[in-house]
Enzyme design. Structure first.
Site, mmCIF file in Angstrom:
data_model
loop_
_atom_site.group_PDB
_atom_site.id
_atom_site.type_symbol
_atom_site.label_atom_id
_atom_site.label_comp_id
_atom_site.label_asym_id
_atom_site.label_seq_id
_atom_site.Cartn_x
_atom_site.Cartn_y
_atom_site.Cartn_z
ATOM 1 N N GLY A 295 48.592 48.608 38.651
ATOM 2 C CA GLY A 295 49.275 47.810 37.643
ATOM 3 C C GLY A 295 49.035 46.334 37.886
ATOM 4 N N SER B 172 46.013 45.131 38.579
ATOM 5 C CA SER B 172 44.621 44.832 38.253
ATOM 6 C C SER B 172 44.455 43.722 37.231
ATOM 7 C CB SER B 172 43.937 46.066 37.687
ATOM 8 O OG SER B 172 43.745 47.014 38.684
ATOM 9 N N ASP C 189 33.539 42.379 38.891
ATOM 10 C CA ASP C 189 34.582 43.153 38.216
ATOM 11 C C ASP C 189 35.380 42.188 37.347
ATOM 12 O OD1 ASP C 189 36.544 44.882 37.415
ATOM 13 O OD2 ASP C 189 37.354 45.286 39.412
ATOM 14 N N SER D 184 40.957 42.994 41.731
ATOM 15 C CA SER D 184 40.024 44.090 41.480
ATOM 16 C C SER D 184 40.610 45.384 42.007
ATOM 17 C CB SER D 184 38.677 43.813 42.153
ATOM 18 O OG SER D 184 37.805 44.924 42.027
#
Length: 470
Positions: A321, A323, A241, A339
């Site tokens: 928020g 991430s 990711d 992630s």
């Protein structure tokens, strides 16, 4: 982006806000300085950053006898699981400087069990990782896994055999966190910048979550602002990711540092693999600075959007928020990119991070800024860090704060989807959220997420800061 757009002061961009003042206090320079025992053979005291190197070396040497390893933070030693009671193998582990521990399951057997779970129980809302402390697979199911899916999961775990895996229920739901940090905005989503890097072609860029990279092609450092960076590569879901985002202005100067607010930042000097048991810090605009420990490696998470493999599992909290935000150590090692996960920073939960080392290898990027960037922690921030002393509580915010920045971003989930909300929510909130709290980082900072606030990273900061959890 022009120098005007990203003042050198703000170019320190890292990943987020600083919420937990207590965590910041833990980030003291040289707190984990490595030491070497007088004896050549026997357990050596090591800093966490060196634990993964020793574990990797022994994994190669021990072969099928290797059952994983973890870092004993209290003793600053590496504990290596050895299958059975082979005294010769145990002696080899001691000679290498680690502590041998007899276990039943080899790492190879645990990975084989994980493949069985992937084949027979890939159910949205589930996750699993290898936990060397228990010498088992740690299997987690969120609140959406019920009825037939729960029965399928537990029966599959049971088929692995006794002592191979444990199943735990999580109160929250696994999702990505698209919001937060020194925020970046794109396509209605908000994320955080993880770490500034130099792309393989020498251009300035930054790493953030992959689910952020697939949510929007262009990103701005202010909500509804003009784009400052464009996604070059993005992976999500699948084998990771992460995404590489290049600054549109090739002259952009962005330091290799994590902005923790109040003009403070933590210099990032290297990328390192995570070790189970090590303390880590996460920085995010929604929740600020938080700390915790690595609890599992090579984690597989089944998000609603798809399955992601090869992640780091931690107990650091995170919320929408956060991430893409940075996960790092107090000595300035870049460990991961937020992630997703379950829970929040009130009740806790499980959080997952993309290993930075894997993202760098996959994208061909190198940690740190190119010419003219990366020299300091920005605006003299990092330096502040060095000045704090263990006994000085004040050091907790400014200086220390920096390093810590690694908070929880791990949150899982919807980061990508979450969109502007959560993080955006922050606008002034987040930062404000933390107001001055967030390790001071907050105050202007986080909010800066939204404008100048986010840790000063604000608007201009986006400069790479982009840490929102997206």
């Amino acid at each position: 982006m022009s120098h005007k757009r990203i003042p050198k002061r703000k170019a320190a961009i890292a990943a987020g806000s600083v919420a937990a003042l207590g965590a910041a206090a833990l980030l003291l320079p040289n707190a984990n300085a490595s030491q070497t025992d007088a004896k050549d053979a026997g357990p050596k005291t090591l800093k966490a950053a060196d634990a993964s190197d020793l574990a990797s070396l022994l994994a190669t040497q021990l072969g099928d006898a290797y059952g994983g390893a973890y870092y004993d933070a209290a003793k600053k030693q590496v504990v290596v699981n050895v299958v059975g009671d082979n005294s010769k193998v145990a002696d080899a582990v001691k000679k290498a400087g680690a502590v041998p521990r007899s276990v039943d399951n080899s790492l190879a057997a645990l990975k084989s069990a994980a493949r069985t779970l992937k084949t027979d129980a890939t159910i949205p809302g589930t996750a699993w990782s290898v936990d060397p402390k228990t010498n088992q697979l740690r299997v987690t199911a969120d609140s959406t896994v019920t009825g037939a899916n729960w029965n399928k999961l537990t029966s599959t775990v049971g088929s692995l055999g006794s002592g191979m895996a444990t199943v735990k229920k999580s109160a929250g739901t696994f999702k990505t966190f698209v919001d937060g940090g020194d925020a970046i905005f794109g396509g209605g989503a908000r994320c955080s910048l993880g770490f500034n890097v130099t792309a393989s072609d020498g251009s300035p860029a930054f790493l953030t979550a992959g689910h952020c990279g697939v949510a929007a092609k262009q990103w701005s450092d202010t909500q509804d602002g003009a784009p400052i960076a464009t996604v070059d590569q993005a992976t999500f879901p699948g084998d990771g990711d992460f995404s590489l985002v290049k600054y549109d202005d090739p002259n952009t100067q962005a330091n290799s540092a994590v902005n923790v607010g109040n003009g403070q930042s933590v210099a990032i000097n290297q990328a390192a693999d995570a070790a189970v048991g090590q303390q880590v810090f996460r920085m995010g605009s929604t929740t600020g600075l938080n700390d915790g420990n690595v609890t599992g490696l090579d984690a597989t998470v089944n998000y609603p959007e798809g399955t992601v493999t090869g992640l780091i599992q931690t107990d650091v909290c995170a919320e929408p928020g956060d991430s893409g935000g940075s996960l790092f150590t107090q000595d300035g090692s870049a460990i991961g990119l937020t992630s997703g996960g379950s829970g929040d920073c009130t009740v806790g939960g499980e959080t997952f991070f993309q290993p930075v080392t894997t993202a760098l290898t996959a994208t061909g990027a190198t940690l740190g800024a190119g010419a003219g960037a990366g020299a300091g922690a920005g605006a003299g921030d990092a330096s502040a860090t060095a000045g704090a002393e263990p006994s000085d509580p004040a050091a907790s915010d400014p200086a220390a704060g920096d390093q810590s920045g690694a908070g929880d971003q791990s949150g899982t989930g919807d980061q990508s989807g979450a969109g502007a909300d959560q993080s955006g929510a922050a606008g002034d909130n987040q930062s404000g959220a933390a107001g001055d709290n967030q390790s001071g980082a907050a105050g202007d900072n986080q909010s800066g997420a939204a404008g100048d606030n986010q840790s000063g990273t604000g608007a201009d900061d986006g400069s790479g800061m982009v840490s929102s959890n997206g």
